[in-house]
Design a protein around this motif. Sequence first.
Motif, PDB file in Angstrom:
ATOM      1  N   GLY A 800      43.083 -17.694  30.353  1.00 63.94           N
ATOM      2  CA  GLY A 800      42.974 -19.126  30.105  1.00 63.94           C
ATOM      3  C   GLY A 800      43.189 -19.411  28.634  1.00 63.94           C
ATOM      4  N   ALA A 801      43.902 -20.507  28.336  1.00 66.43           N
ATOM      5  CA  ALA A 801      44.184 -20.791  26.923  1.00 66.43           C
ATOM      6  C   ALA A 801      44.558 -22.252  26.742  1.00 66.43           C
ATOM      7  CB  ALA A 801      45.307 -19.895  26.407  1.00 66.43           C
ATOM      8  N   VAL A 802      44.248 -22.768  25.555  1.00 67.91           N
ATOM      9  CA  VAL A 802      44.664 -24.103  25.135  1.00 67.91           C
ATOM     10  C   VAL A 802      45.070 -24.018  23.667  1.00 67.91           C
ATOM     11  CG1 VAL A 802      43.201 -25.376  26.759  1.00 67.91           C
ATOM     12  CG2 VAL A 802      42.292 -24.733  24.506  1.00 67.91           C
ATOM     13  N   VAL A 803      45.877 -24.958  23.247  1.00 66.68           N
ATOM     14  CA  VAL A 803      46.196 -25.111  21.827  1.00 66.68           C
ATOM     15  C   VAL A 803      45.612 -26.443  21.381  1.00 66.68           C
ATOM     16  CG1 VAL A 803      48.014 -25.348  20.104  1.00 66.68           C
ATOM     17  CG2 VAL A 803      48.286 -23.732  21.997  1.00 66.68           C
ATOM     18  N   GLU A 804      44.706 -26.370  20.420  1.00 62.34           N
ATOM     19  CA  GLU A 804      44.036 -27.564  19.907  1.00 62.34           C
ATOM     20  C   GLU A 804      44.157 -27.578  18.391  1.00 62.34           C
ATOM     21  OE1 GLU A 804      40.081 -27.131  21.398  1.00 62.34           O
ATOM     22  OE2 GLU A 804      40.585 -27.919  23.392  1.00 62.34           O
ATOM     23  N   GLY A 805      44.773 -28.626  17.887  1.00 62.82           N
ATOM     24  CA  GLY A 805      44.933 -28.733  16.440  1.00 62.82           C
ATOM     25  C   GLY A 805      45.759 -27.610  15.864  1.00 62.82           C
ATOM     26  N   GLY A 806      46.744 -27.128  16.630  1.00 68.53           N
ATOM     27  CA  GLY A 806      47.597 -26.049  16.152  1.00 68.53           C
ATOM     28  C   GLY A 806      46.962 -24.677  16.201  1.00 68.53           C
ATOM     29  N   LYS A 807      45.793 -24.576  16.838  1.00 65.20           N
ATOM     30  CA  LYS A 807      45.109 -23.286  16.933  1.00 65.20           C
ATOM     31  C   LYS A 807      44.963 -22.873  18.391  1.00 65.20           C
ATOM     32  CE  LYS A 807      42.507 -23.907  12.630  1.00 65.20           C
ATOM     33  NZ  LYS A 807      41.156 -23.972  12.017  1.00 65.20           N
ATOM     34  N   LEU A 808      45.169 -21.579  18.646  1.00 67.90           N
ATOM     35  CA  LEU A 808      45.091 -21.038  20.004  1.00 67.90           C
ATOM     36  C   LEU A 808      43.663 -20.612  20.315  1.00 67.90           C
ATOM     37  CD1 LEU A 808      46.525 -20.020  22.619  1.00 67.90           C
ATOM     38  CD2 LEU A 808      46.863 -17.834  21.431  1.00 67.90           C
ATOM     39  N   ARG A 809      43.176 -21.094  21.448  1.00 63.70           N
ATOM     40  CA  ARG A 809      41.873 -20.664  21.942  1.00 63.70           C
ATOM     41  C   ARG A 809      42.091 -20.071  23.329  1.00 63.70           C
ATOM     42  NH1 ARG A 809      40.546 -25.525  19.079  1.00 63.70           N
ATOM     43  NH2 ARG A 809      39.143 -25.020  17.353  1.00 63.70           N
ATOM     44  N   ALA A 810      41.586 -18.856  23.543  1.00 60.59           N
ATOM     45  CA  ALA A 810      41.842 -18.142  24.796  1.00 60.59           C
ATOM     46  C   ALA A 810      40.568 -17.485  25.296  1.00 60.59           C
ATOM     47  CB  ALA A 810      42.933 -17.090  24.591  1.00 60.59           C
ATOM     48  N   ASN A 811      40.489 -17.303  26.598  1.00 61.35           N
ATOM     49  CA  ASN A 811      39.380 -16.569  27.211  1.00 61.35           C
ATOM     50  C   ASN A 811      39.889 -15.883  28.471  1.00 61.35           C
ATOM     51  OD1 ASN A 811      39.487 -18.673  29.144  1.00 61.35           O
ATOM     52  ND2 ASN A 811      37.791 -19.784  28.184  1.00 61.35           N
ATOM     53  N   VAL A 812      39.074 -15.012  29.002  1.00 59.90           N
ATOM     54  CA  VAL A 812      39.503 -14.230  30.160  1.00 59.90           C
ATOM     55  C   VAL A 812      38.316 -14.024  31.085  1.00 59.90           C
ATOM     56  CG1 VAL A 812      39.068 -11.969  29.100  1.00 59.90           C
ATOM     57  CG2 VAL A 812      40.848 -12.195  30.863  1.00 59.90           C
ATOM     58  N   GLU A 813      38.595 -13.887  32.369  1.00 57.48           N
ATOM     59  CA  GLU A 813      37.544 -13.802  33.381  1.00 57.48           C
ATOM     60  C   GLU A 813      36.586 -12.645  33.134  1.00 57.48           C
ATOM     61  OE1 GLU A 813      37.320 -13.947  38.254  1.00 57.48           O
ATOM     62  OE2 GLU A 813      39.062 -12.982  37.314  1.00 57.48           O
ATOM     63  N   PHE A 814      37.121 -11.518  32.684  1.00 59.05           N
ATOM     64  CA  PHE A 814      36.296 -10.343  32.427  1.00 59.05           C
ATOM     65  C   PHE A 814      36.263 -10.084  30.923  1.00 59.05           C
ATOM     66  CE2 PHE A 814      38.299  -9.414  36.664  1.00 59.05           C
ATOM     67  CZ  PHE A 814      37.215  -9.869  37.397  1.00 59.05           C
ATOM     68  N   PRO A 815      35.259 -10.622  30.245  1.00 60.31           N
ATOM     69  CA  PRO A 815      35.208 -10.504  28.786  1.00 60.31           C
ATOM     70  C   PRO A 815      35.269  -9.049  28.340  1.00 60.31           C
ATOM     71  CG  PRO A 815      33.576 -12.089  29.567  1.00 60.31           C
ATOM     72  CD  PRO A 815      34.134 -11.401  30.787  1.00 60.31           C
ATOM     73  N   GLY A 816      35.984  -8.849  27.253  1.00 59.49           N
ATOM     74  CA  GLY A 816      36.159  -7.500  26.720  1.00 59.49           C
ATOM     75  C   GLY A 816      37.553  -6.957  26.933  1.00 59.49           C
ATOM     76  N   LEU A 817      38.286  -7.508  27.915  1.00 56.11           N
ATOM     77  CA  LEU A 817      39.671  -7.074  28.087  1.00 56.11           C
ATOM     78  C   LEU A 817      40.514  -7.584  26.924  1.00 56.11           C
ATOM     79  CD1 LEU A 817      40.459  -7.621  31.896  1.00 56.11           C
ATOM     80  CD2 LEU A 817      39.804  -5.514  30.722  1.00 56.11           C
ATOM     81  N   PRO A 818      41.451  -6.790  26.444  1.00 52.82           N
ATOM     82  CA  PRO A 818      42.308  -7.240  25.337  1.00 52.82           C
ATOM     83  C   PRO A 818      43.165  -8.433  25.757  1.00 52.82           C
ATOM     84  CG  PRO A 818      42.487  -4.857  25.693  1.00 52.82           C
ATOM     85  CD  PRO A 818      41.749  -5.413  26.860  1.00 52.82           C
ATOM     86  N   ILE A 819      43.284  -9.431  24.884  1.00 51.02           N
ATOM     87  CA  ILE A 819      44.137 -10.600  25.104  1.00 51.02           C
ATOM     88  C   ILE A 819      45.260 -10.565  24.081  1.00 51.02           C
ATOM     89  CG2 ILE A 819      44.249 -13.125  25.074  1.00 51.02           C
ATOM     90  CD1 ILE A 819      41.320 -13.182  25.884  1.00 51.02           C
ATOM     91  N   GLU A 820      46.464 -10.891  24.541  1.00 53.43           N
ATOM     92  CA  GLU A 820      47.629 -10.945  23.656  1.00 53.43           C
ATOM     93  C   GLU A 820      48.282 -12.320  23.761  1.00 53.43           C
ATOM     94  OE1 GLU A 820      49.260  -6.345  23.745  1.00 53.43           O
ATOM     95  OE2 GLU A 820      49.975  -7.729  25.300  1.00 53.43           O
ATOM     96  N   TYR A 821      49.062 -12.657  22.730  1.00 54.00           N
ATOM     97  CA  TYR A 821      49.839 -13.897  22.773  1.00 54.00           C
ATOM     98  C   TYR A 821      51.166 -13.679  22.056  1.00 54.00           C
ATOM     99  CZ  TYR A 821      48.842 -14.928  17.841  1.00 54.00           C
ATOM    100  OH  TYR A 821      48.777 -14.884  16.468  1.00 54.00           O
ATOM    101  N   ARG A 822      52.102 -14.536  22.373  1.00 50.58           N
ATOM    102  CA  ARG A 822      53.350 -14.534  21.623  1.00 50.58           C
ATOM    103  C   ARG A 822      53.888 -15.957  21.540  1.00 50.58           C
ATOM    104  NH1 ARG A 822      57.906 -11.525  25.465  1.00 50.58           N
ATOM    105  NH2 ARG A 822      57.868 -13.008  27.207  1.00 50.58           N
ATOM    106  N   VAL A 823      54.722 -16.168  20.536  1.00 50.73           N
ATOM    107  CA  VAL A 823      55.261 -17.488  20.258  1.00 50.73           C
ATOM    108  C   VAL A 823      56.778 -17.434  20.340  1.00 50.73           C
ATOM    109  CG1 VAL A 823      55.416 -19.352  18.562  1.00 50.73           C
ATOM    110  CG2 VAL A 823      53.292 -18.038  18.783  1.00 50.73           C
TER     111      VAL A 823
END
Length: 860
Positions: A800-823
Amino acid sequence: MRKRQTRTWLGAGAALAMLLGAGGALAQPTQAQLDRFAATLKVGYTVLDNRPAATACAPAPSCMLAELTLSAPEAPAAGWSLYFSSVDKIQNAGGDLFALTHINGDLYRLTPTAAFAGFAPGQPIRIALRLDGHQLSELYPMPNHYVAADGLAARTIASTRPVIDPETGLESLAFVAAFTDEARLAGGSAADATVWATAPRLYQVNAATGASVQPIPRGAILPTPLDARLDPNGASLDLSRGVAVSLAGAKRAELAAALSRLAKVGVGQAKGGAPLKITVAAAEALSPGAYRLTTTVQAIQVTASDAEGAANGLASLTALVDARRSVPVLTIDDAPRFAFRGLHIDVARNFHSKAEVLAILDQMAAYKLNRLHLHLADDEGWRVEIMGLPELTQVGSRRCHDLAERTCLIPQLGSGPDPSTPVNGFYSRADYIEIVRAAQARHIQVIPSFDMPGHSRAAIKAMEARAARLRAAGRPEAEAGRYLLSEAANKSVYSSIQHYSDNTINVCLDSSYAFLGKVVDEMARLHAAAGQPLTRYHIGADETPGAWTDSPACAAYEKKAGVAPADLGGHFIERVSAMLAAKGVVPAGWSDGMSHAKAERMPGQVHSNNWGALGGEGPASAHLQANQGWEVVISTPEVLYFDSPYAADPKERGYDWPSRATGTRKVFDFMPENLPAHAELWTDLHGKDQASKDEHPLKPGVRFAGLQGQLWSETIRSDAQVDYMLYPRMLALAERAWHVADWEEPYAPGAGYSRATGAFDAAQRARRDADWNAFANLLGGRELARLDAAGVAYRVPSVGAVVEGGKLRANVEFPGLPIEYRVEGGAWRLYVPDAPVSGRVEVRARTADGKRAGRSLVVQ
């Protein structure tokens, strides 16, 4: 009308002459031409509208609209046909270039008509399709379309083969157009409130449940034990030198598998290790499967009344071992919620390997599941060798392009024409014995399942092939027809839910019961050889209405046995159940079919898997059958059918008729001993509120016998896909089957529920959410890493993710798993909170060990 094409082979008038025989008649293609055609034909499939106006469906009451496109640089002018699977019945195919024929089941054929004159450059032929139902996923259409011609080997069309992403290991169907129109494609009707699980929506869901990394408590075990008391000083026992095992009342073979799993986490057996005493004694007066585990700073004690309980205690010990190979000092008193904690695996529709089944048994034992319901035969395949009936596996275990079905069954479920593909196959007698032995070593009972009288086409066709072989060899008709399941004189016209016209055993033939007796006896021999007696056998109990309406055998049988035509199905179940009981075997079946039998005519012990819908007949049928003394195993499709999609996402696999989204959280939230209460918490299939009333309350003292998760395999064609659909949902199943949560709404006889009743109060919701957060952190912080180590290709949750004010906020169902992003399609980067981003942003998670990526979602 579209202008008719005039080309036969692209840009090659001479090629047309090659196809013309004497007198100018069209000749059959050669094998080389058919091979080239299969390699170059481009097939496209687009779902246009799942919610068309009623006028678009007339005269049918409802429909969905799709389009098939075909293009090729060259094609034979005639003599070929294109075959493909469509699970949804095709009502109509537009255009005059091809004739559409329904073969049987989901197999269809497109044959060029006289109007077809080949393909023109850059001009794909478009075939409008109108179908029953709806298709809510890009993975719902079936792959492996193929072309065939008389006298030639059929060839799979290359453009329709599944594609595997090397980073994720996930399958896609490149010939299916991506779903982009949520308004037309997200739901099955205009009233459907389902929306897609986009990254921003997932972010809100995860945030609402407080998804954040939390420390895993010392002594945490999955499934949660009944009672655990940690040493208040936080003391630990060092197991780095292993354990020295001593047994009292137990055989080493009964615990070898459990001790082997302990060794896999680094605690093997050694003379100088910490003392591990295991005592099994009836005098301990613990319930079946229960145990006491005590660890001190010097030693370990496991106590149980049976070997299964001792193995469960060792499973808990294994779960406690940390990275330093130590365990906390504690005492656990534990017992299962249900005696029957089951998992159903369908290897009939699409075959799955022995290695996969053995691996599943390992994980079942680790999480204290103890019943494997192995679905070995259905319309699409028979999967175990039966001595004396070779056609069951020679013909019934293979699907290929043999429309006469003398050597195999016709292709179904996108299997294609090649009988050597992994969806075909069977377990030899030795294979099956090995599976049962492995289960027995892990205290798991194997329940074989051969669906009948409906869903029996593989057996029916195999026994017809057997009869034909023996007749051709000049054998007496009594021998040839001894195990026939069909009657040549039966002129009944019917269609099963999967569109078969010939998949139901004739219950009026003595040979049908002779066949069943033979199969049961042979299965009993296999179980005996494996050291686990056959004591339970699942007959399915499905039937197809209309299958015997014009059967001479049934007309005679009805008079002889005094059975009304409408009661033939129930009579079959009663007769088969009596046959099984006489052999010391408990009859089992699905609740709807078993309900056709009269309870007073059934044996004293009966097993019924209740698969009624929560919003329908499920609670009432479960209560009625439990009240009549049957062992009811809750198998609710909305939450326990693991072939349903994890999320309402068009890129998720699975049948959506039970549920649009069966995530791990939904399984965790299930309250199996209060079925009506879910109307207060969950919407129906279309996202609408619902209400329930307990119209048939359970009698005092009556309980359900157990809980079972189901993995049907119509849409699951590989072992990796089994893992994806099964894990981590199976871990939530294990939690609910073993542990009663303190937030569950107690069963109240006669109570009714809706969104407005408020029985499940705010305090319960808070306890449930806190319990889920602890469970989710246990998965993200420990259990998924253990699945990685075991080679399990579990589903990596979407981020799950949103961009607010130019900043990425992300979360995942099972906390602790690595999250990645790309632009903008650039390199993947490790996510850090509030990362600055602009442009097109994608997010994904990785496995706990970081070796495999999950599917990515676009944030903006």
